[in-house]
Design a protein around this motif. Sequence first.
Motif, PDB file in Angstrom:
ATOM      1  N   ALA A 157       0.833  -1.199   0.000  1.00 29.82           N
ATOM      2  CA  ALA A 157       0.000   0.000   0.000  1.00 29.82           C
ATOM      3  C   ALA A 157       0.871   1.254   0.000  1.00 29.82           C
ATOM      4  CB  ALA A 157      -0.913  -0.010   1.226  1.00 29.82           C
ATOM      5  N   THR A 158       2.013   1.192   0.665  1.00 28.00           N
ATOM      6  CA  THR A 158       2.909   2.347   0.722  1.00 28.00           C
ATOM      7  C   THR A 158       3.480   2.677  -0.647  1.00 28.00           C
ATOM      8  OG1 THR A 158       3.530   1.823   3.002  1.00 28.00           O
ATOM      9  CG2 THR A 158       5.018   3.262   1.766  1.00 28.00           C
ATOM     10  N   VAL A 159       3.910   1.641  -1.369  1.00 32.25           N
ATOM     11  CA  VAL A 159       4.459   1.858  -2.714  1.00 32.25           C
ATOM     12  C   VAL A 159       3.361   2.317  -3.662  1.00 32.25           C
ATOM     13  CG1 VAL A 159       5.598   0.768  -4.677  1.00 32.25           C
ATOM     14  CG2 VAL A 159       6.310   0.184  -2.349  1.00 32.25           C
ATOM     15  N   ALA A 160       2.173   1.718  -3.550  1.00 33.80           N
ATOM     16  CA  ALA A 160       1.048   2.123  -4.397  1.00 33.80           C
ATOM     17  C   ALA A 160       0.728   3.598  -4.178  1.00 33.80           C
ATOM     18  CB  ALA A 160      -0.171   1.260  -4.105  1.00 33.80           C
ATOM     19  N   ARG A 161       0.711   4.021  -2.936  1.00 37.81           N
ATOM     20  CA  ARG A 161       0.428   5.430  -2.648  1.00 37.81           C
ATOM     21  C   ARG A 161       1.463   6.331  -3.305  1.00 37.81           C
ATOM     22  NH1 ARG A 161      -2.668   7.968   0.825  1.00 37.81           N
ATOM     23  NH2 ARG A 161      -3.225   5.993   1.866  1.00 37.81           N
ATOM     24  N   ARG A 162       2.723   5.951  -3.242  1.00 36.61           N
ATOM     25  CA  ARG A 162       3.775   6.768  -3.831  1.00 36.61           C
ATOM     26  C   ARG A 162       3.626   6.856  -5.354  1.00 36.61           C
ATOM     27  NH1 ARG A 162       7.787   4.526  -1.484  1.00 36.61           N
ATOM     28  NH2 ARG A 162       8.473   3.102  -3.124  1.00 36.61           N
ATOM     29  N   MET A 163       3.265   5.729  -6.004  1.00 37.11           N
ATOM     30  CA  MET A 163       3.137   5.732  -7.463  1.00 37.11           C
ATOM     31  C   MET A 163       1.987   6.619  -7.910  1.00 37.11           C
ATOM     32  SD  MET A 163       4.178   1.908  -8.807  1.00 37.11           S
ATOM     33  CE  MET A 163       2.883   1.009  -7.938  1.00 37.11           C
ATOM     34  N   TRP A 164       0.842   6.559  -7.212  1.00 37.59           N
ATOM     35  CA  TRP A 164      -0.295   7.385  -7.632  1.00 37.59           C
ATOM     36  C   TRP A 164      -0.132   8.842  -7.201  1.00 37.59           C
ATOM     37  CZ3 TRP A 164      -1.180   2.248  -8.161  1.00 37.59           C
ATOM     38  CH2 TRP A 164      -1.929   1.868  -9.285  1.00 37.59           C
ATOM     39  N   GLN A 165       0.714   9.109  -6.229  1.00 35.44           N
ATOM     40  CA  GLN A 165       1.021  10.498  -5.899  1.00 35.44           C
ATOM     41  C   GLN A 165       1.788  11.150  -7.048  1.00 35.44           C
ATOM     42  OE1 GLN A 165       3.017  10.000  -2.117  1.00 35.44           O
ATOM     43  NE2 GLN A 165       1.204  10.632  -0.954  1.00 35.44           N
ATOM     44  N   GLU A 166       2.597  10.337  -7.749  1.00 35.14           N
ATOM     45  CA  GLU A 166       3.357  10.847  -8.890  1.00 35.14           C
ATOM     46  C   GLU A 166       2.446  11.111 -10.085  1.00 35.14           C
ATOM     47  OE1 GLU A 166       6.410   8.014  -9.667  1.00 35.14           O
ATOM     48  OE2 GLU A 166       7.471   8.373  -7.780  1.00 35.14           O
ATOM     49  N   GLN A 167       1.386  10.300 -10.247  1.00 40.57           N
ATOM     50  CA  GLN A 167       0.443  10.503 -11.349  1.00 40.57           C
ATOM     51  C   GLN A 167      -0.962  10.153 -10.831  1.00 40.57           C
ATOM     52  OE1 GLN A 167      -1.386  11.815 -13.863  1.00 40.57           O
ATOM     53  NE2 GLN A 167       0.708  11.936 -14.656  1.00 40.57           N
ATOM     54  N   PRO A 168      -1.647  11.123 -10.213  1.00 40.17           N
ATOM     55  CA  PRO A 168      -2.921  10.863  -9.546  1.00 40.17           C
ATOM     56  C   PRO A 168      -4.052  10.397 -10.462  1.00 40.17           C
ATOM     57  CG  PRO A 168      -1.961  12.931  -8.785  1.00 40.17           C
ATOM     58  CD  PRO A 168      -1.173  12.501  -9.981  1.00 40.17           C
ATOM     59  N   THR A 169      -3.949  10.665 -11.767  1.00 39.12           N
ATOM     60  CA  THR A 169      -5.045  10.279 -12.670  1.00 39.12           C
ATOM     61  C   THR A 169      -4.762   8.981 -13.429  1.00 39.12           C
ATOM     62  OG1 THR A 169      -4.135  11.707 -14.409  1.00 39.12           O
ATOM     63  CG2 THR A 169      -5.813  12.658 -12.967  1.00 39.12           C
ATOM     64  N   ALA A 170      -3.670   8.300 -13.070  1.00 40.17           N
ATOM     65  CA  ALA A 170      -3.334   7.042 -13.749  1.00 40.17           C
ATOM     66  C   ALA A 170      -4.408   5.990 -13.482  1.00 40.17           C
ATOM     67  CB  ALA A 170      -1.980   6.536 -13.282  1.00 40.17           C
ATOM     68  N   SER A 171      -4.684   5.181 -14.491  1.00 46.09           N
ATOM     69  CA  SER A 171      -5.647   4.099 -14.328  1.00 46.09           C
ATOM     70  C   SER A 171      -5.122   3.063 -13.342  1.00 46.09           C
ATOM     71  CB  SER A 171      -5.919   3.431 -15.683  1.00 46.09           C
ATOM     72  OG  SER A 171      -4.706   3.022 -16.293  1.00 46.09           O
ATOM     73  N   ILE A 172      -6.036   2.278 -12.787  1.00 45.75           N
ATOM     74  CA  ILE A 172      -5.655   1.216 -11.842  1.00 45.75           C
ATOM     75  C   ILE A 172      -5.715  -0.116 -12.581  1.00 45.75           C
ATOM     76  CG2 ILE A 172      -6.171   0.046  -9.674  1.00 45.75           C
ATOM     77  CD1 ILE A 172      -7.649   2.589  -8.800  1.00 45.75           C
ATOM     78  N   LEU A 173      -4.568  -0.753 -12.738  1.00 45.22           N
ATOM     79  CA  LEU A 173      -4.488  -2.032 -13.431  1.00 45.22           C
ATOM     80  C   LEU A 173      -4.027  -3.112 -12.449  1.00 45.22           C
ATOM     81  CD1 LEU A 173      -2.806  -0.835 -16.770  1.00 45.22           C
ATOM     82  CD2 LEU A 173      -5.239  -0.947 -16.195  1.00 45.22           C
ATOM     83  N   LEU A 174      -4.579  -4.302 -12.614  1.00 43.52           N
ATOM     84  CA  LEU A 174      -4.260  -5.430 -11.748  1.00 43.52           C
ATOM     85  C   LEU A 174      -3.653  -6.547 -12.581  1.00 43.52           C
ATOM     86  CD1 LEU A 174      -7.720  -5.655  -9.881  1.00 43.52           C
ATOM     87  CD2 LEU A 174      -5.754  -4.233  -9.254  1.00 43.52           C
ATOM     88  N   PRO A 175      -2.433  -6.973 -12.300  1.00 43.80           N
ATOM     89  CA  PRO A 175      -1.836  -8.063 -13.071  1.00 43.80           C
ATOM     90  C   PRO A 175      -2.528  -9.384 -12.764  1.00 43.80           C
ATOM     91  CG  PRO A 175      -0.440  -7.504 -11.208  1.00 43.80           C
ATOM     92  CD  PRO A 175      -1.536  -6.482 -11.231  1.00 43.80           C
ATOM     93  N   THR A 176      -2.749 -10.182 -13.781  1.00 42.05           N
ATOM     94  CA  THR A 176      -3.325 -11.512 -13.590  1.00 42.05           C
ATOM     95  C   THR A 176      -2.202 -12.543 -13.524  1.00 42.05           C
ATOM     96  OG1 THR A 176      -3.661 -11.605 -15.993  1.00 42.05           O
ATOM     97  CG2 THR A 176      -5.552 -11.005 -14.643  1.00 42.05           C
ATOM     98  N   GLY A 177      -2.553 -13.733 -13.016  1.00 40.69           N
ATOM     99  CA  GLY A 177      -1.558 -14.790 -12.905  1.00 40.69           C
ATOM    100  C   GLY A 177      -0.846 -14.819 -11.565  1.00 40.69           C
ATOM    101  N   LEU A 178      -1.163 -13.852 -10.703  1.00 40.34           N
ATOM    102  CA  LEU A 178      -0.527 -13.796  -9.382  1.00 40.34           C
ATOM    103  C   LEU A 178      -1.519 -14.226  -8.305  1.00 40.34           C
ATOM    104  CD1 LEU A 178       1.402 -10.418  -9.819  1.00 40.34           C
ATOM    105  CD2 LEU A 178       2.321 -12.731  -9.984  1.00 40.34           C
ATOM    106  N   THR A 179      -2.392 -13.314  -7.916  1.00 36.34           N
ATOM    107  CA  THR A 179      -3.407 -13.658  -6.910  1.00 36.34           C
ATOM    108  C   THR A 179      -4.706 -14.132  -7.540  1.00 36.34           C
ATOM    109  OG1 THR A 179      -4.011 -11.318  -6.798  1.00 36.34           O
ATOM    110  CG2 THR A 179      -2.490 -12.141  -5.129  1.00 36.34           C
ATOM    111  N   PHE A 180      -4.865 -13.889  -8.831  1.00 35.79           N
ATOM    112  CA  PHE A 180      -6.053 -14.368  -9.538  1.00 35.79           C
ATOM    113  C   PHE A 180      -5.805 -14.374 -11.044  1.00 35.79           C
ATOM    114  CE2 PHE A 180      -6.522  -9.761  -9.327  1.00 35.79           C
ATOM    115  CZ  PHE A 180      -6.913  -9.434 -10.616  1.00 35.79           C
ATOM    116  N   ASP A 181      -6.590 -15.191 -11.753  1.00 37.60           N
ATOM    117  CA  ASP A 181      -6.725 -15.106 -13.202  1.00 37.60           C
ATOM    118  C   ASP A 181      -8.111 -14.546 -13.471  1.00 37.60           C
ATOM    119  OD1 ASP A 181      -4.249 -16.232 -13.512  1.00 37.60           O
ATOM    120  OD2 ASP A 181      -4.919 -18.044 -14.539  1.00 37.60           O
ATOM    121  N   ALA A 182      -8.394 -14.186 -14.704  1.00 36.55           N
ATOM    122  CA  ALA A 182      -9.707 -13.648 -15.036  1.00 36.55           C
ATOM    123  C   ALA A 182     -10.231 -14.306 -16.309  1.00 36.55           C
ATOM    124  CB  ALA A 182      -9.642 -12.135 -15.221  1.00 36.55           C
TER     125      ALA A 182
END
Length: 220
Positions: free
Chosen positions: A81-106
């Motif tokens: 969560a700490t790293v995620a906060r830092r990344m979106w602080q750098e670009q607050p309007t960036a889309s939220i993407l979730l990689p598959t193959g780790l905690t879930f597939d889709a």
Amino acid sequence: MFIVEETIAGTDAVQIPKQRGESLLDTAVRYAEERHWDVFPGTWLEAVDGVHRCSCGDAACPAPGAHPSRPDWETQATGSATVARRMWQEQPTASILLPTGLTFDAISVPETAGFLALARMERMELTLGPVTLTPDRRMEFFVLPGASAKVPDLVRKLGWTLSSLDLKVRGEGGYVAAPPTRFGCRGAVQWACRPTAANRWLPDAEELVSPLAYACGRDR
């Protein structure tokens, strides 16, 4: 009944507010913190001559504001969560993407087939994981990792092929866009089946393939 909505709720998530009006930064942090999903920032929308275009610069971008912004995006993914906060602080309007193959597939199917499958699964009393509804009229069912290896054979045993059913699996090396990410002027990704305490443990693809294949076959 399954209701399309843009909120995350559940007895284990009482501190998670409605996403409508919540910042992308806060939402991304909560996905990592509350759901333990890896997240990474994608492209974003920019106003060019009064028109919203993808930050990638391609005027004909097929997924404006909703795809990875760099080729090494897999190295960006984080469950912190700490790293995620830092990344979106750098670009607050960036889309939220979730990689598959780790905690879930889709498992991705057309929207009409997805709603038909949801109704059938409800009658079968299946326990579902989260399900997204995308602006390009597809539904993505979250299942345990490993589905990409299993589903083609499972579908063949039912007498179909993935291509004939328009059924796709996103596994290792893939990603999905998470609510409330927007696809240009087409709208935002929503939850068709929201994350709750009950669906924290995801179903195996084998449990969902039959109703999904049936629905896709009906939808052809």
